[in-house]
Design an enzyme around this catalytic site. Structure first.
Site, PDB file in Angstrom:
ATOM      1  N   GLU A 140      71.683  82.999  81.237  1.00 30.21           N
ATOM      2  CA  GLU A 140      71.855  82.139  80.063  1.00 30.21           C
ATOM      3  C   GLU A 140      70.640  81.260  79.758  1.00 30.21           C
ATOM      4  O   GLU A 140      70.737  80.030  79.788  1.00 30.21           O
ATOM      5  CB  GLU A 140      73.090  81.242  80.217  1.00 30.21           C
ATOM      6  CG  GLU A 140      74.389  82.002  80.354  1.00 30.21           C
ATOM      7  CD  GLU A 140      75.625  81.108  80.207  1.00 30.21           C
ATOM      8  OE1 GLU A 140      75.473  79.887  80.023  1.00 30.21           O
ATOM      9  OE2 GLU A 140      76.743  81.639  80.275  1.00 30.21           O
ATOM     10  N   GLU A 187      80.088  87.427  83.072  1.00 26.86           N
ATOM     11  CA  GLU A 187      80.992  86.286  83.270  1.00 26.86           C
ATOM     12  C   GLU A 187      82.057  86.330  82.191  1.00 26.86           C
ATOM     13  O   GLU A 187      81.750  86.607  81.025  1.00 26.86           O
ATOM     14  CB  GLU A 187      80.270  84.932  83.142  1.00 26.86           C
ATOM     15  CG  GLU A 187      79.293  84.621  84.236  1.00 26.86           C
ATOM     16  CD  GLU A 187      78.616  83.250  84.046  1.00 26.86           C
ATOM     17  OE1 GLU A 187      79.166  82.385  83.338  1.00 26.86           O
ATOM     18  OE2 GLU A 187      77.528  83.070  84.612  1.00 26.86           O
TER      19      GLU A 187
HETATM   20  C1  FCB Z   1      78.368  79.559  82.119  1.00 27.57           C
HETATM   21  C2  FCB Z   1      77.535  79.455  83.375  1.00 27.57           C
HETATM   22  C3  FCB Z   1      78.354  79.418  84.643  1.00 27.57           C
HETATM   23  C4  FCB Z   1      79.606  78.602  84.496  1.00 27.57           C
HETATM   24  C5  FCB Z   1      80.370  79.030  83.264  1.00 27.57           C
HETATM   25  C6  FCB Z   1      81.676  78.288  83.067  1.00 27.57           C
HETATM   26  O1  FCB Z   1      77.667  78.992  81.069  1.00 27.57           O
HETATM   27  O2  FCB Z   1      76.638  80.533  83.458  1.00 27.57           O
HETATM   28  O3  FCB Z   1      77.525  78.929  85.665  1.00 27.57           O
HETATM   29  O4  FCB Z   1      79.300  77.265  84.482  1.00 27.57           O
HETATM   30  O5  FCB Z   1      79.587  78.876  82.126  1.00 27.57           O
END
Ligand code: FCB
Length: 439
Positions: A163, A349
């Protein structure tokens, strides 16, 4: 649901959020240690000094993952464990920890997904301007060289950055993450330097790998206008332009999106002639982090893109105040596939924070199960439509240090009791394990 035979199912974490052991085995300080040293920066005044003690408990944690049927696990390497000063001296004890982790995963048939940078920049590099300094990109490339040379094809996939949008904008514009700056011009320069770091790191990783996949992980969300006023429609287009297209375009098309570039006016980053070619490295895959969408209205009081997020009354919201919106995952996957033609995509994620409670040794979290079910269904529909998806990694393996929100947000499949470090599989974890086994 429709998933290919060798599809990866597992979960993700990151170093500072789970490891703890910040002063052990020669680890140097990072900008997150420094940011947490001002307690008002973190909602509960906490830090990652102990976190989930994964640094010591990784063995049991791997065993539990294997019991759940995982065939993949995404973690990040803490740069300050490997190069405590950021550059130069290599710390063998740091590499040894990730050797134990990677070998432990491989022994259980779990494919390691290694992220090189999940926001924990070594403090000595911040002292020289951090990501605002172009030199940091070359420091990152040196670090990538060390990691690539050491781990080679032992890991399934490398992601250079996690990110970069968030690292740049939340860390340097919104000020809610380390290093806590609030300067849009700096933010755009930081984002550009992160892109340079990515490109240079890809080259270094390629030099040491044959089979390992090399890519990057980006966070994405669709931007939807809350009404059909042309100014609102435009605000949504530009908001999404910043959030999604700004980095995707430069990574895969070799230039920043002209409409957003124009919108930023005099704040656009300084770019050297050779930068775009360096950034646009061919990638094997792209990891997508998906949580929610943005529903926006035009607000003339706000700077470009004049987009104010509004609530969708009637929708379900997480304790992060993020709307449940599984359709957005399908939308993003289809859009990225059609627009950028990436070879392989995976979900790096996806998950939800809820107000979990332990009752008689169990955590009943039906909403999280619903979240996973509906988002996995969205992934499955995308696959049916021809999107080349290869894996799904839930965020997160266990409750952990949620950055500026400290330990107040529980994203885990496993509940963590921070006083005892006991892990309990939440009902959603049992559901996920059954889902994986019954396919
Ligand atoms: C993302 C991050 C991860 C976590 C999630 C909830 O932005 O990559 O580390 O904090 O959100």
């Amino acid at each position: 649901m429709n998933f290919p035979k060798n599809f990866h199912f597992g979960s993700a974490t990151s170093a500072y959020q789970v490891e703890g052991a910040v002063n052990e085995d020669g680890r140097g300080p990072s900008i997150w240690d420094d940011f947490c040293a001002t307690p008002s920066n973190i909602r509960d005044g906490s830090d990652g000094r102990v976190a989930c003690d994964h640094y010591h408990r990784y063995g049991d944690d791997i065993a539990r993952m294997a019991e759940m049927g995982f065939n993949a696990y995404r973690f990040s390497v803490a740069w300050p464990r490997i190069l405590p000063e950021g550059r130069g001296r290599i710390n063998p004890a740091g590499l040894a920890f990730y050797d134990r982790l990677v070998d432990g995963l491989l022994a259980k048939g779990i494919a390691p997904y290694l992220t090189l940078y999940h926001w924990d920049l070594p403090s000595p590099l911040q002292a020289q301007g951090g990501w605002g300094n172009r030199e940091t990109a070359w420091a990152f490339a040196e670090y990538a060289e060390v990691i690539g040379r050491h781990f080679g094809d032992r890991v399934h996939a490398y992601a250079t950055l996690n990110e970069p949008r968030c690292a740049a904008f939340v860390g340097h514009y919104e000020g809610r993450h380390a290093p806590g700056a609030t300067d849009l011009r700096l933010t755009l320069q930081v984002a550009h330097h992160l892109m340079l770091a990515h490109g240079a790191a890809v080259q270094r990783l390629r030099a040491h790998t044959q089979t390992a996949k090399v890519g990057i992980v980006l966070d994405m969300k669709p931007y939807h206008p809350a009404n059909d006023h042309p100014l609102t429609v435009r605000a949504a287009e530009m908001g999404g332009g910043i959030f999604n297209r700004w980095l995707l375009d430069v990574l895969f098309k070799g230039h920043y999106p002209p409409d957003v570039w124009e919108g930023f006016g005099p704040l656009v980053p300084h770019v050297e002639a050779e930068d775009y070619a360096l950034i646009q490295q061919p990638l094997d895959n792209l990891g997508i982090n998906y949580y929610t969408r943005a529903l926006v209205e035009y607000d003339p009081e706000l700077p470009f893109p004049h987009a104010r997020e509004v609530r969708n009354e009637g929708a379900i919201y997480s304790t992060m105040n993020w709307e449940f919106y599984p359709e957005g995952l399908e939308e993003i996957l289809g859009w990225v596939h059609r627009t950028y033609g990436v070879k392989e995509l995976y979900i790096a994620e996806n998950g939800v924070a809820l107000a979990d409670e332990v009752v008689d040794g169990r955590v009943h979290d039906p909403l999280r199960t619903q979240y996973y079910q509906t988002h996995l269904a969205a992934v499955s529909r995308a696959i049916t439509q021809g999107v080349p998806l290869t894996g799904y990694l839930a965020w997160s393996l266990m409750d952990n240090f949620e950055w500026g929100q400290g330990y107040l947000q529980r994203f885990g499949l496993w509940h963590v009791d921070y006083a005892t470090q006991e892990r309990i599989l939440k009902d959603s974890a049992h559901w996920y394990a059954d889902f994986i086994k019954n396919r």
